[in-house]
Design an enzyme around this catalytic site. Structure first.
Site, PDB file in Angstrom:
ATOM      1  N   LYS A   1      -9.860  -2.714  -5.886  1.00 18.21           N
ATOM      2  CA  LYS A   1     -10.487  -1.386  -5.882  1.00 18.21           C
ATOM      3  C   LYS A   1      -9.415  -0.316  -5.976  1.00 18.21           C
ATOM      4  O   LYS A   1      -9.619   0.734  -6.561  1.00 18.21           O
ATOM      5  CB  LYS A   1     -11.271  -1.186  -4.591  1.00 18.21           C
ATOM      6  CG  LYS A   1     -12.487  -2.048  -4.475  1.00 18.21           C
ATOM      7  CD  LYS A   1     -13.092  -1.879  -3.077  1.00 18.21           C
ATOM      8  CE  LYS A   1     -13.551  -3.195  -2.501  1.00 18.21           C
ATOM      9  NZ  LYS A   1     -12.930  -3.494  -1.213  1.00 18.21           N
TER      10      LYS A   1
ATOM     11  N   LYS B   1       0.828  -1.216   0.000  1.00 17.42           N
ATOM     12  CA  LYS B   1       0.000   0.000   0.000  1.00 17.42           C
ATOM     13  C   LYS B   1       0.858   1.259   0.000  1.00 17.42           C
ATOM     14  O   LYS B   1       0.529   2.244  -0.662  1.00 17.42           O
ATOM     15  CB  LYS B   1      -0.976  -0.023   1.181  1.00 17.42           C
ATOM     16  CG  LYS B   1      -2.119  -0.986   0.919  1.00 17.42           C
ATOM     17  CD  LYS B   1      -3.079  -1.086   2.068  1.00 17.42           C
ATOM     18  CE  LYS B   1      -4.205  -2.058   1.729  1.00 17.42           C
ATOM     19  NZ  LYS B   1      -4.941  -2.509   2.896  1.00 17.42           N
TER      20      LYS B   1
ATOM     21  N   LYS C   1      -3.624  -8.073 -10.063  1.00 13.87           N
ATOM     22  CA  LYS C   1      -4.731  -8.545  -9.245  1.00 13.87           C
ATOM     23  C   LYS C   1      -5.869  -7.524  -9.323  1.00 13.87           C
ATOM     24  O   LYS C   1      -5.625  -6.324  -9.243  1.00 13.87           O
ATOM     25  CB  LYS C   1      -4.264  -8.664  -7.778  1.00 13.87           C
ATOM     26  CG  LYS C   1      -5.363  -8.980  -6.784  1.00 13.87           C
ATOM     27  CD  LYS C   1      -4.897  -8.773  -5.345  1.00 13.87           C
ATOM     28  CE  LYS C   1      -5.677  -7.702  -4.612  1.00 13.87           C
ATOM     29  NZ  LYS C   1      -6.769  -8.050  -3.769  1.00 13.87           N
TER      30      LYS C   1
HETATM   31  P1  ADP Z   1      -9.676  -4.776  -2.774  1.00 13.77           P
HETATM   32  O1  ADP Z   1      -8.273  -5.263  -3.036  1.00 13.77           O
HETATM   33  O2  ADP Z   1     -10.453  -4.657  -4.007  1.00 13.77           O
HETATM   34  O3  ADP Z   1      -9.720  -3.514  -1.925  1.00 13.77           O
HETATM   35  P2  ADP Z   1     -10.480  -6.102  -0.358  1.00 13.77           P
HETATM   36  O4  ADP Z   1      -9.108  -5.974   0.196  1.00 13.77           O
HETATM   37  O5  ADP Z   1     -11.561  -5.280   0.266  1.00 13.77           O
HETATM   38  O6  ADP Z   1     -10.418  -5.876  -1.940  1.00 13.77           O
HETATM   39  O7  ADP Z   1     -10.899  -7.624  -0.308  1.00 13.77           O
HETATM   40  C1  ADP Z   1     -12.146  -8.166   0.098  1.00 13.77           C
HETATM   41  C2  ADP Z   1     -12.082  -9.673  -0.055  1.00 13.77           C
HETATM   42  O8  ADP Z   1     -12.013 -10.000  -1.453  1.00 13.77           O
HETATM   43  C3  ADP Z   1     -10.841 -10.307   0.581  1.00 13.77           C
HETATM   44  O9  ADP Z   1     -11.179 -11.577   1.121  1.00 13.77           O
HETATM   45  C4  ADP Z   1      -9.883 -10.439  -0.568  1.00 13.77           C
HETATM   46  O10 ADP Z   1      -8.954 -11.477  -0.358  1.00 13.77           O
HETATM   47  C5  ADP Z   1     -10.836 -10.762  -1.723  1.00 13.77           C
HETATM   48  N1  ADP Z   1     -10.266 -10.292  -2.986  1.00 13.77           N
HETATM   49  C6  ADP Z   1     -10.026  -9.011  -3.340  1.00 13.77           C
HETATM   50  N2  ADP Z   1      -9.528  -8.927  -4.591  1.00 13.77           N
HETATM   51  C7  ADP Z   1      -9.454 -10.201  -5.043  1.00 13.77           C
HETATM   52  C8  ADP Z   1      -9.023 -10.779  -6.285  1.00 13.77           C
HETATM   53  N3  ADP Z   1      -8.593 -10.034  -7.281  1.00 13.77           N
HETATM   54  N4  ADP Z   1      -9.074 -12.121  -6.394  1.00 13.77           N
HETATM   55  C9  ADP Z   1      -9.522 -12.893  -5.378  1.00 13.77           C
HETATM   56  N5  ADP Z   1      -9.955 -12.412  -4.195  1.00 13.77           N
HETATM   57  C10 ADP Z   1      -9.930 -11.080  -4.020  1.00 13.77           C
END
Ligand code: ADP
Ligand code: TRP
Length: 319
Positions: free
Chosen positions: A192, A110, A189
């Site tokens: 958001k 981050k 990956k």
């Molecule tokens: P982001 O990276 O979009 O902010 P979050 O950190 O809020 O997502 O993740 C919410 C849930 O979704 C977590 O359990 C995370 O491991 C899963 N997750 C987020 N992005 C992915 C992805 N690209 N593939 C698989 N799982 C994901």
């Protein structure tokens, strides 16, 4: 089995969140004691605009309920409505070695992305440990990026139990390997924070446009292609029936199929997949009082359990 997970309201939820985490959350409801929450204190580490944060919290609630979270069965709440969690976080902070947090890759990632290095962001895994340990969770369904945070939680529980007695339950991560990392439209990956997402509930048109923009290599149409190295195929795996997927795989390997054709089919399948939930989401959107009531009732149920753990922990440390 007690199952717990949280999702940050840091933007609109996307198909990576769905296939990596939410789908498992919803499936696990049938046979488990499930606890799911909106991790708004975690989202605060990114210093969001207050109005956007408030809107994102409601959007996460709407998405979950539309996709099938059953609030009669599953406890569903806003993290910040249960104050015992942040109090537990302080107690756990006092037994967490700095080195354990310094090793966390999500903090380093981050910072590398340009987020400000605030203390909340550094201490983020301790808050996550409190979320998990407050409920004696056995299983934590998440995407692969969260694996290290569950390990940190286990370490913190271990330090605590060693010092103060066997009070906390060590959780296991539940990661479905085939969907552990859903790629975004740029091939990184899907996240958001990378602006590379396909949102679960974005309009059909915009969903189609995003699919057409997915990054592919420049292998000419007539040449064979490797499905395992293709972002479009990785997404096709999420939504295509097995027999159809096999046909696409053969077409890739044979050559003669362009990425444009696969993308068109992927867009159709994605729209179809989420279509049945759109009406439900709209209905909920028009009934926000109900949604807020669900979250308030969920917080009451969650707080009862968190308070029990908190009281035990306080007593154990001598407070
Ligand atoms: P982001 O990276 O979009 O902010 P979050 O950190 O809020 O997502 O993740 C919410 C849930 O979704 C977590 O359990 C995370 O491991 C899963 N997750 C987020 N992005 C992915 C992805 N690209 N593939 C698989 N799982 C994901
Ligand atoms: N850190 C998680 C994420 O970014 C969200 C989260 C907060 C969480 N607390 C949790 C996930 C407890 C599982 C359990 O996705």
């Amino acid at each position: 089995m007690r199952v717990l997970s949280g999702i940050q309201p840091s933007g609109k939820l996307h198909i990576g969140n769905y296939f990596g985490a939410m789908r498992q959350h919803l499936q696990l409801q049938a046979e488990n004691d499930c606890f799911y929450f909106i991790a708004d204190y975690h989202a605060l580490t990114g210093n969001p605009d207050p109005e956007k944060l408030a809107q994102n919290i409601i959007d996460v609630a709407l998405d979950y309920l539309a996709l099938g979270l059953d609030p009669e069965k599953t406890v569903f709440w806003r993290q910040s409505d249960v104050p015992e969690i942040t109090e537990l976080t302080w107690i756990f902070s006092c037994i967490t070695p700095m080195g354990l947090l310094q090793r966390c890759t999500s903090y380093k990632d981050k910072i590398a992305q340009g987020l400000s290095a605030n203390h909340g962001l550094f201490a983020y895994p301790v808050l996550q440990a409190a979320d998990i340990l407050a409920f004696h969770s056995n299983l934590v369904p998440v995407g692969a990026d969260q694996k290290q945070h569950i390990e940190v939680t286990r370490d913190i529980a271990g330090y605590f139990n060693n010092a103060y007695g066997e009070i906390l339950t060590l959780p296991e991560a539940h990661i479905v390997e085939s969907v552990a990392v859903v790629p975004g439209i740029d091939g990184r990956k899907m996240s958001k924070s990378y602006g590379n997402t396909i949102e679960i509930f974005e309009s059909e048109n915009s969903m189609k446009k995003k699919v057409m923009r997915i990054v592919t290599d420049s292998t000419p149409v007539e040449e064979p292609k490797n499905p395992e190295k293709c972002n479009v195929f990785a997404m096709l795996k999420l939504v295509a029936p097995d027999d159809e997927l096999k046909q696409w795989e053969d077409k890739y390997r044979k050559g003669g199929t362009g990425y444009g054709d696969v993308k068109k089919r992927l867009a159709e399948l994605l729209v179809e997949y989420f279509q049945p939930y759109r009406a439900k989401r709209e209905e909920l959107q028009n009934n926000l009082d109900y949604v807020n009531e669900v979250l308030e009732k969920g917080a009451e149920r969650a707080e009862k359990i968190a308070k029990q753990t908190f009281d035990e922990v306080r007593k154990a440390v001598g407070l």
